[in-house]
Design a protein around this motif. Structure first.
Motif, PDB file in Angstrom:
ATOM      1  N   VAL A 169     -71.050  57.128-105.594  1.00  0.00           N
ATOM      2  CA  VAL A 169     -71.676  58.036-106.565  1.00  0.00           C
ATOM      3  C   VAL A 169     -73.021  57.424-106.992  1.00  0.00           C
ATOM      4  O   VAL A 169     -74.047  58.098-107.020  1.00  0.00           O
TER       5      VAL A 169
ATOM      6  N   ASN B 140     -74.903  55.798-105.317  1.00  0.00           N
ATOM      7  CA  ASN B 140     -75.924  55.941-104.262  1.00  0.00           C
ATOM      8  C   ASN B 140     -76.735  57.234-104.395  1.00  0.00           C
ATOM      9  O   ASN B 140     -77.702  57.440-103.679  1.00  0.00           O
ATOM     10  N   TRP B 141     -76.369  58.090-105.317  1.00  0.00           N
ATOM     11  CA  TRP B 141     -77.257  59.209-105.677  1.00  0.00           C
ATOM     12  C   TRP B 141     -78.560  58.649-106.259  1.00  0.00           C
ATOM     13  O   TRP B 141     -79.637  59.172-106.013  1.00  0.00           O
ATOM     14  N   TYR B 142     -78.422  57.575-107.030  1.00  0.00           N
ATOM     15  CA  TYR B 142     -79.572  56.996-107.725  1.00  0.00           C
ATOM     16  C   TYR B 142     -80.285  55.938-106.890  1.00  0.00           C
ATOM     17  O   TYR B 142     -81.493  55.819-106.931  1.00  0.00           O
ATOM     18  N   THR B 143     -79.517  55.132-106.191  1.00  0.00           N
ATOM     19  CA  THR B 143     -80.120  54.074-105.377  1.00  0.00           C
ATOM     20  C   THR B 143     -79.186  53.729-104.221  1.00  0.00           C
ATOM     21  O   THR B 143     -77.961  53.676-104.403  1.00  0.00           O
ATOM     22  N   PRO B 144     -79.745  53.499-103.029  1.00  0.00           N
ATOM     23  CA  PRO B 144     -78.893  53.077-101.918  1.00  0.00           C
ATOM     24  C   PRO B 144     -78.823  51.550-101.798  1.00  0.00           C
ATOM     25  O   PRO B 144     -78.116  51.050-100.930  1.00  0.00           O
ATOM     26  N   TYR B 145     -79.533  50.841-102.637  1.00  0.00           N
ATOM     27  CA  TYR B 145     -79.621  49.378-102.492  1.00  0.00           C
ATOM     28  C   TYR B 145     -78.557  48.722-103.368  1.00  0.00           C
ATOM     29  O   TYR B 145     -78.844  48.144-104.417  1.00  0.00           O
ATOM     30  N   ILE B 146     -77.318  48.876-102.949  1.00  0.00           N
ATOM     31  CA  ILE B 146     -76.174  48.499-103.776  1.00  0.00           C
ATOM     32  C   ILE B 146     -75.459  47.286-103.176  1.00  0.00           C
ATOM     33  O   ILE B 146     -75.067  47.307-101.998  1.00  0.00           O
ATOM     34  N   SER B 147     -75.291  46.260-103.976  1.00  0.00           N
ATOM     35  CA  SER B 147     -74.447  45.124-103.586  1.00  0.00           C
ATOM     36  C   SER B 147     -73.194  45.159-104.453  1.00  0.00           C
ATOM     37  O   SER B 147     -73.286  45.283-105.676  1.00  0.00           O
TER      38      SER B 147
ATOM     39  N   ALA C 238     -69.559  48.794 -95.160  1.00  0.00           N
ATOM     40  CA  ALA C 238     -70.401  48.402 -94.021  1.00  0.00           C
ATOM     41  C   ALA C 238     -71.116  49.626 -93.446  1.00  0.00           C
ATOM     42  O   ALA C 238     -72.311  49.584 -93.140  1.00  0.00           O
ATOM     43  N   ASP C 239     -70.382  50.757 -93.348  1.00  0.00           N
ATOM     44  CA  ASP C 239     -70.986  51.986 -92.822  1.00  0.00           C
ATOM     45  C   ASP C 239     -72.173  52.442 -93.668  1.00  0.00           C
ATOM     46  O   ASP C 239     -73.105  53.066 -93.178  1.00  0.00           O
ATOM     47  N   HIS C 240     -72.098  52.181 -94.950  1.00  0.00           N
ATOM     48  CA  HIS C 240     -73.196  52.576 -95.839  1.00  0.00           C
ATOM     49  C   HIS C 240     -74.252  51.488 -95.960  1.00  0.00           C
ATOM     50  O   HIS C 240     -75.285  51.690 -96.604  1.00  0.00           O
ATOM     51  N   GLY C 241     -73.961  50.308 -95.399  1.00  0.00           N
ATOM     52  CA  GLY C 241     -74.927  49.203 -95.488  1.00  0.00           C
ATOM     53  C   GLY C 241     -74.918  48.503 -96.832  1.00  0.00           C
ATOM     54  O   GLY C 241     -75.913  47.881 -97.217  1.00  0.00           O
ATOM     55  N   TYR C 242     -73.816  48.606 -97.568  1.00  0.00           N
ATOM     56  CA  TYR C 242     -73.751  47.973 -98.894  1.00  0.00           C
ATOM     57  C   TYR C 242     -73.032  46.627 -98.774  1.00  0.00           C
ATOM     58  O   TYR C 242     -71.815  46.591 -98.537  1.00  0.00           O
ATOM     59  N   PRO C 243     -73.719  45.513 -98.958  1.00  0.00           N
ATOM     60  CA  PRO C 243     -73.061  44.222 -98.822  1.00  0.00           C
ATOM     61  C   PRO C 243     -72.013  43.982 -99.907  1.00  0.00           C
ATOM     62  O   PRO C 243     -72.126  44.489-101.025  1.00  0.00           O
TER      63      PRO C 243
END
Lengths: 335, 335
Positions: free
Chosen positions: A181, A183-190, A208-213
């Protein structure tokens, strides 16, 4: 009026129309309405609620978006007292159903506590929740950022995280879903588990599929200055860069005092209410974060309006109508 | 941004996420939330709504009880625009369902009007009501008192009428029943029909039983000074003493633009909504006074929160999730 240990005896014989447990946004809105309906009400506030942690309230119509929650609580408390509400600093230990009224036992003072019992026709449960925070050795380090750039409410503050590098701090696996959710605001999520649990393969794959470490070591400290985060240092020495964060570790519900009331309908820790904020117990209403729905100031404030209005309707309908007692007087004169 | 005749062409190709009809309390709350959800929204405000007639808003948490409605509308309009909403002064003539979006036809300007059409995924109907006022020869005389000591909302202002001599001004017999609620606040009630209808025997008897005099001549003028009423003069020369009054003549609903939408569920003039302020039409939400429930600022503001949040959920769930597009970068460094 403000009640203290020294003057509260004056109220022990009072049968209140309503006692409001919690002097945050919802409780104060209820108290202002109750007082303006001419009803006798008492707000009992334990202090340190969620509202006073808010450093700026972005979304509430009519106030500047940098208004601290504390200012509204102070303003509303004064307003409620000015309109005629009583206000007491204390901790509600237990509520007992005594058929034609409720008895509310309050703990006053941390040392040499006293335990007065107040009586009321209706109870407004507005004691809310408090967010669980990550536990680190120096908690002051968490408080330096929480409510500023490290948020607990995505609806309130997601906008202020836009396209920034963000940490999502969770306490159990299901809470990781907030990433999808956020990721609506930002995709740079750890995602940080703070070492509290292990993550299953399916969730690991989804991240991993979303690229979130995913970082699984415990948090050592938050980095930054002047309430502005620059990152999070983990106990294994890793530094995760992030200028903002969302804590999604769940909440503690301040609802223990209702747990022994028979017939109250719960949904997990939330009270189930109807469209007037009334619970399944006719004398008990529940507002804001304690009931199901959005945890937003505007919602709690409206809930306070609804609960107070229904209490007024109930009391008014049960009262004797006031007549113009004289015979109809000769009010009219001719010009 | 603020739209005018001269710059609105820039928006005619826009598909808005939401158009909010009405820039009062509910509409502005919705716009602030929508903008902070990062959604494209346009507020269309015709001016002169109920909120700007409020001389002091007593019951809304966080604001001084002498805050005029106008101030909140101005403040909220600026806030919504600052967060990214568009705002246009105009009158919504008609909304048409074009399946995958709605078309909103707006009249701009009183003279040489133009009729641009804007397109939107969702519509928030927040255009409210306006209270019917007694018609007298000099309407300025009504405006001199309405919103000050001559009220239109008992919940808002009943407290300020406490034990005062009050006139209740009605437009049809059923509206007289407000006397038997108003008597919670004061029993010194004189009922004025303004010569608009005749009162049946049963109601006449009920008023007599309560000692509330009934005056059936048309109103000539309100008496008093500096917005403070001292009485009402009738056309037959009678003067009814009163320092306050309640007008209960019903409302005009600003909902004409929705009347041709098929499948909308109405309850009389109110739209029926669910617990997220959504009507029976999935693209249309309704707030505040337009929907069923209490006509209170706090309720409209919460409705705006609910509608905006549900619109965000719908749009977010239909959107492609944002991934961290690079391969998972090496964010971590070792201290």
């Amino acid at each position: 009026m403000k009640l203290f240990s020294k003057n509260l005896d004056t109220r022990l014989d009072t049968l209140y129309d309503a006692i409001v447990v919690g002097g945050g946004m919802g409780g104060l809105s209820a108290a202002i309405y109750l007082a303006r309906y001419g009803l006798k009400c008492l707000v009992i506030e334990k202090g340190k609620g969620r509202s006073v942690w808010m450093q700026d309230l972005r979304n509430y119509l009519g106030l500047d978006p940098d208004t601290p929650g504390r200012d509204i609580v102070n303003h509303g408390t004064k307003q409620a007292i000015d309109w005629g509400a009583d206000h007491l600093r204390g901790y509600v230990e237990e509520v007992t159903d005594e058929d034609d009224h409720l008895a509310v036992k309050v703990k006053i003072g941390k040392k040499d506590s006293t335990y007065p019992v107040f009586r009321t026709k209706y109870l407004v449960a507005a004691s809310g929740v408090i967010d669980l925070l990550p536990q680190v050795e120096n908690m002051q380090n968490v408080y330096d950022y929480a409510g500023y750039t490290l948020h607990v409410c995505m609806i309130c503050d997601g906008f202020d995280m836009w396209d920034q590098k963000a940490v999502l701090i969770v306490g159990r696996e299901s809470q990781i879903n907030a990433a999808f959710v956020l990721n609506w605001y930002t995709p740079y999520i750890s995602v940080l588990t703070n070492g509290l649990f292990s993550v299953g393969d399916e969730m690991r794959q989804k991240l991993a599929d979303h690229g979130y470490p995913l970082y699984e070591a415990p948090i050592a400290q938050f980095l930054g200055e002047n309430h502005k985060m620059s990152g999070v240092e983990l106990e294994d020495g890793t530094v995760v860069e992030a200028t903002t964060g969302l804590i999604n570790m769940g909440s503690i519900y301040h609802n223990h005092y209702l747990k022994n009331i028979p017939g109250l309908e719960w949904n997990d820790e939330n009270l189930v209410t109807n469209d007037m904020a009334q619970t399944s117990h006719e004398r008990i209403f529940a507002l804001g974060d304690l009931k199901q729905g959005l945890n937003q100031v505007s919602i709690a404030v409206a809930d306070g309006t609804l609960a107070a209005t229904q209490i007024w309707r109930n009391i008014r309908r049960a009262s004797t109508p006031r007549k113009w007692e004289e015979n109809i007087p000769k009010l009219s004169t001719t010009v």
